[in-house]
Design an enzyme around this catalytic site. Structure first.
Site, PDB file in Angstrom:
ATOM      1  CG  HIS A 472      -1.861  -1.119   1.314  1.00  0.00           C
ATOM      2  ND1 HIS A 472      -2.386  -1.579   2.506  1.00  0.00           N
ATOM      3  CD2 HIS A 472      -2.387  -1.912   0.350  1.00  0.00           C
ATOM      4  CE1 HIS A 472      -3.188  -2.604   2.267  1.00  0.00           C
ATOM      5  NE2 HIS A 472      -3.205  -2.833   0.968  1.00  0.00           N
TER       6      HIS A 472
HETATM    7  C1  LIG Z   1       0.013  -7.343  -4.999  1.00  0.00           C
HETATM    8  C2  LIG Z   1      -0.864  -6.244  -4.491  1.00  0.00           C
HETATM    9  C3  LIG Z   1      -1.898  -6.554  -3.617  1.00  0.00           C
HETATM   10  C4  LIG Z   1      -2.727  -5.519  -3.123  1.00  0.00           C
HETATM   11  N1  LIG Z   1      -3.828  -5.856  -2.368  1.00  0.00           N
HETATM   12  C5  LIG Z   1      -4.725  -4.873  -2.078  1.00  0.00           C
HETATM   13  C6  LIG Z   1      -5.984  -5.194  -1.503  1.00  0.00           C
HETATM   14  O1  LIG Z   1      -6.330  -6.361  -1.304  1.00  0.00           O
HETATM   15  N2  LIG Z   1      -6.838  -4.183  -1.208  1.00  0.00           N
HETATM   16  C7  LIG Z   1      -6.512  -2.868  -1.430  1.00  0.00           C
HETATM   17  O2  LIG Z   1      -7.309  -1.981  -1.097  1.00  0.00           O
HETATM   18  N3  LIG Z   1      -5.341  -2.544  -2.004  1.00  0.00           N
HETATM   19  C8  LIG Z   1      -4.468  -3.509  -2.375  1.00  0.00           C
HETATM   20  N4  LIG Z   1      -3.324  -3.183  -3.028  1.00  0.00           N
HETATM   21  C9  LIG Z   1      -3.043  -1.747  -3.256  1.00  0.00           C
HETATM   22  C10 LIG Z   1      -3.910  -1.099  -4.327  1.00  0.00           C
HETATM   23  O3  LIG Z   1      -4.132  -1.970  -5.388  1.00  0.00           O
HETATM   24  C11 LIG Z   1      -3.221   0.202  -4.737  1.00  0.00           C
HETATM   25  O4  LIG Z   1      -3.252   1.094  -3.629  1.00  0.00           O
HETATM   26  C12 LIG Z   1      -3.872   0.897  -5.920  1.00  0.00           C
HETATM   27  O5  LIG Z   1      -3.942   0.040  -7.025  1.00  0.00           O
HETATM   28  C13 LIG Z   1      -3.064   2.136  -6.285  1.00  0.00           C
HETATM   29  O6  LIG Z   1      -3.639   2.737  -7.407  1.00  0.00           O
HETATM   30  P1  LIG Z   1      -2.828   3.771  -8.282  1.00  0.00           P
HETATM   31  O7  LIG Z   1      -3.745   4.236  -9.327  1.00  0.00           O
HETATM   32  O8  LIG Z   1      -2.192   4.759  -7.378  1.00  0.00           O
HETATM   33  O9  LIG Z   1      -1.609   2.944  -8.918  1.00  0.00           O
HETATM   34  P2  LIG Z   1      -1.616   1.571  -9.725  1.00  0.00           P
HETATM   35  O10 LIG Z   1      -2.907   0.863  -9.587  1.00  0.00           O
HETATM   36  O11 LIG Z   1      -0.367   0.865  -9.319  1.00  0.00           O
HETATM   37  O12 LIG Z   1      -1.522   2.039 -11.239  1.00  0.00           O
HETATM   38  C14 LIG Z   1      -0.410   2.649 -11.799  1.00  0.00           C
HETATM   39  C15 LIG Z   1      -0.301   2.186 -13.247  1.00  0.00           C
HETATM   40  O13 LIG Z   1       0.573   3.051 -13.936  1.00  0.00           O
HETATM   41  C16 LIG Z   1       1.339   2.298 -14.840  1.00  0.00           C
HETATM   42  N5  LIG Z   1       2.553   3.055 -15.128  1.00  0.00           N
HETATM   43  C17 LIG Z   1       3.579   3.317 -14.292  1.00  0.00           C
HETATM   44  N6  LIG Z   1       4.512   4.072 -14.909  1.00  0.00           N
HETATM   45  C18 LIG Z   1       4.043   4.297 -16.154  1.00  0.00           C
HETATM   46  C19 LIG Z   1       4.563   5.028 -17.264  1.00  0.00           C
HETATM   47  N7  LIG Z   1       5.716   5.672 -17.195  1.00  0.00           N
HETATM   48  N8  LIG Z   1       3.851   5.031 -18.419  1.00  0.00           N
HETATM   49  C20 LIG Z   1       2.651   4.381 -18.497  1.00  0.00           C
HETATM   50  N9  LIG Z   1       2.122   3.680 -17.463  1.00  0.00           N
HETATM   51  C21 LIG Z   1       2.816   3.660 -16.312  1.00  0.00           C
HETATM   52  C22 LIG Z   1       1.594   0.989 -14.112  1.00  0.00           C
HETATM   53  O14 LIG Z   1       1.925  -0.043 -15.026  1.00  0.00           O
HETATM   54  C23 LIG Z   1       0.288   0.778 -13.365  1.00  0.00           C
HETATM   55  O15 LIG Z   1      -0.606  -0.046 -14.079  1.00  0.00           O
HETATM   56  C24 LIG Z   1      -2.480  -4.171  -3.521  1.00  0.00           C
HETATM   57  C25 LIG Z   1      -1.447  -3.877  -4.412  1.00  0.00           C
HETATM   58  C26 LIG Z   1      -0.648  -4.897  -4.903  1.00  0.00           C
HETATM   59  C27 LIG Z   1       0.459  -4.548  -5.863  1.00  0.00           C
END
Ligand SMILES: Cc1cc2nc3c(=O)[nH]c(=O)nc-3n(C[C@H](O)[C@H](O)[C@H](O)COP(=O)(O)OP(=O)(O)OC[C@H]3O[C@@H](n4cnc5c(N)ncnc54)[C@H](O)[C@@H]3O)c2cc1C
Length: 560
Positions: A472
């Site tokens: 997280h």
């Molecule tokens: C293994 C795992 C288990 C988890 N379990 C839970 C859970 O059970 N419950 C919960 O609430 N949360 C969980 N989380 C956390 C939750 O999923 C994250 O807090 C949330 O997805 C964050 O969202 P975000 O949009 O900030 O980033 P992300 O969802 O990580 O999205 C960022 C995206 O940007 C893309 N990206 C990065 N750099 C670039 C670039 N330069 N160009 C183009 N694309 C790019 C990446 O490939 C990624 O797909 C978990 C996370 C993981 C990894």
């Protein structure tokens, strides 16, 4: 060739990126480009509730980040993965749906001078998104696109854990996202009850607009730099299957690349701490010292016991049992595949305070991270006390000016003595749960760290040896007021010092929420759309409720 232009370019197709891109297209008819570094298609196994476990240790859909050796952990460098696939974390995570505590958001709002980030402000977004299968008003939505339900099966050990916690005086709660978070209960998950399949941000938000003529989605395409001109973000440089290109945004570039990658992109583009940028030969456009600072992540330490029988899921994913479970799931949508394997938890303060400081997970099997050796998988139970609001602050820095290089992550687990103290208190508490009826009758003996490890020093060593992320990470581009020197974005999520550039992902959280972060990120992104479009229609207004539900937001939620 004419340059490609869009109203908005959303960088990163994860949890937040999918919400923002789809809402801008569907509700504002904007021309949107969504750029995602990972693939579009993912294994059908990930749609099954139990399926994500198969991928946790693999880099198929995860980036395994470079972690700096942690001095306070004796040089250990725990693994910290981030999703790399359309849907981001929501497509690979354990699906737990927890919003956190009222105080988390109210604390942000207070620090921001009442800018609309209190829980009361965000509750309408949570409700609007949610399609809960059995919980309703005043805390839940029933007809939103994000399907939320309880798991299809709960193990004997999860149920015994809940009874043991009640035996210890912890109240049962049917809803961690309702009136109060304190207590023990089964967690809600982003799973569609009707199909028993994962409901990712793609399923909930993006898929319905995928064929919309205003939406362009580029996958397996990486944004390498934000183009800046005269103090404004005008587009992005990308590298994809058909080579390199510059794409232009007429209105805004919106960063949703996640807590590790968003600060990396800012720094590569000349926005960040001047010293750090100069060290890598990057021209400084805006000196923003907070970029990459303030990293916070939930982390946990296991206590493991062998059980006298099969009260959990050990062995259910192999051989004949796997075939039987797979068949049962396909035919009837029941059985072991309908659980994520982590069903129950408790929100407590092992030091006796009213506000929970620990999320105590019950994993009804022997579960350890892959860099912890010496414990063989067997029938057992793992209790993981996970810090809800660690005090230590880590950072994300550039490894080099090469866009293909991963950043350097310094998570600083136990970098603050209070975090270690509280985790040890959590471990002692978990040990007591193992010796409380009815769990006591199912446990043979503690195998890790072992009953001989009793002193604070022993338990501290165990913590340093085994601490792992709860996945997280947040906070590396924190939201703050003008006077906050480490603020990266304003309360309107605009990057300071540059026009036309916003951040909508987990990196903007000033402090981590007290629970799993996906639900908060989805709500933040939804609120971001209202801010971006200047249509803050839900701020401090009654929940837009279907006719059969109450339409008022309760004054006080999660009272402690
Ligand atoms: C293994 C795992 C288990 C988890 N379990 C839970 C859970 O059970 N419950 C919960 O609430 N949360 C969980 N989380 C956390 C939750 O999923 C994250 O807090 C949330 O997805 C964050 O969202 P975000 O949009 O900030 O980033 P992300 O969802 O990580 O999205 C960022 C995206 O940007 C893309 N990206 C990065 N750099 C670039 C670039 N330069 N160009 C183009 N694309 C790019 C990446 O490939 C990624 O797909 C978990 C996370 C993981 C990894």
């Amino acid at each position: 060739m004419a340059s490609r232009r869009f109203d908005y370019i959303v960088v990163g197709g994860g949890s937040s990126g999918c919400v923002v891109a789809s809402r801008l297209v569907a509700e504002h008819n904007a021309r949107v480009l969504l750029v995602e570094a990972g693939p579009h298609r993912l294994s059908p196994i990930l749609a099954m509730p139990a399926g994500y476990m198969k991928f946790l240790a693999r880099d198929t859909y995860l980036t395994m980040h470079h972690v700096l050796p942690q001095e306070q952990l004796g040089g250990r460098a725990p693994i910290v993965p981030q999703a790399k696939v359309l849907g981001g974390g929501s497509a690979v995570n354990a699906m737990v749906y927890i919003r956190g505590q009222t105080e988390d958001y109210d604390g942000w709002d207070e620090a921001l001078g009442g800018a609309g980030w209190s829980y009361r402000d965000l509750l309408p977004y949570f409700i609007r998104q949610e399609g809960n299968d059995h919980l309703g008003a005043p805390y839940h939505g029933v007809d939103g696109p994000l399907k939320v339900s309880h798991l299809g099966q709960h193990s004997a050990m999860s149920r015994a854990f809940m009874q043991a916690m009640q035996e210890r005086g912890v109240p049962y709660t049917a809803d961690f996202n309702g009136a109060r978070q304190n207590g023990v209960g089964f967690m809600q998950h982003t799973i569609d009850w009707a199909t028993r399949r994962r409901c990712s941000a793609v399923d909930a938000f993006l898929r319905p607009v995928l064929l919309h003529s205003n939406l362009t989605v580029l996958t397996e395409t990486t944004v390498t730099r934000i183009r800046l001109e005269k103090g404004r973000a005008i587009g992005v440089d990308i590298v994809g299957p058909s080579g390199s290109e510059t794409l232009f945004a007429d209105v805004e570039v919106i960063l949703a690349a996640g807590t590790y990658m968003t600060p990396k992109l800012l720094m590569l583009s000349g926005i960040g701490p001047a010293g750090e940028l100069s060290r890598h030969g990057i021209t400084v456009t805006v000196d923003l010292p907070g970029v990459g600072q303030n990293l916070q992540d939930h982390h946990e330490v296991p206590i493991v016991a062998m059980t006298s029988g099969a009260f959990g899921y050990f062995g259910q994913d192999r051989g004949l049992a796997m075939l039987r479970n797979g068949l049962q799931y396909m035919l009837f949508k029941t059985g072991a595949v309908t659980t994520t394997g982590v069903e129950a938890c408790a929100f407590i303060d092992p030091e006796g305070g009213a506000r929970p400081t620990i999320q105590l997970y019950c994993v009804p099997t022997v579960y350890l991270d892959r860099d912890v050796s010496g414990v063989e998988p067997t029938h057992g139970v793992t209790l993981n006390p996970c810090l809800l609001r660690p005090k230590a602050r880590g950072s994300v820095r550039l490894a080099s000016a090469d866009p293909s290089a991963l950043p350097l992550v310094d998570p600083q687990f136990f970098g603050d003595a209070d975090d270690l103290r509280l985790t040890i208190a959590g471990l002692r508490y978990a040990r007591e749960v193992l010796s409380t009826k009815p769990v006591r009758d199912m446990v043979r003996h503690e195998i890790f760290p072992g009953p001989m490890m009793e002193s604070d020093a022993d338990l501290a060593n165990h913590c340093r040896r085994t601490v792992k992320t709860n996945y997280h990470p947040v906070g590396t581009c924190r939201m703050g007021r003008e006077a906050d020197p480490l603020a990266v974005v304003t309360p309107d999520l605009a990057v300071r010092g540059i026009r036309g550039l916003r951040i909508v992902d987990a990196s903007i959280m000033p402090t981590i929420t007290s629970g799993n972060t996906n639900a908060p990120v989805l709500a933040i992104a939804d609120r971001a759309v209202d801010i971006i479009t200047g249509q803050n229609r839900m701020l401090r207004e009654p929940v837009a409720a279907p006719p059969n539900r109450a339409s008022s937001i309760p004054e006080q939620v999660h009272p402690t």
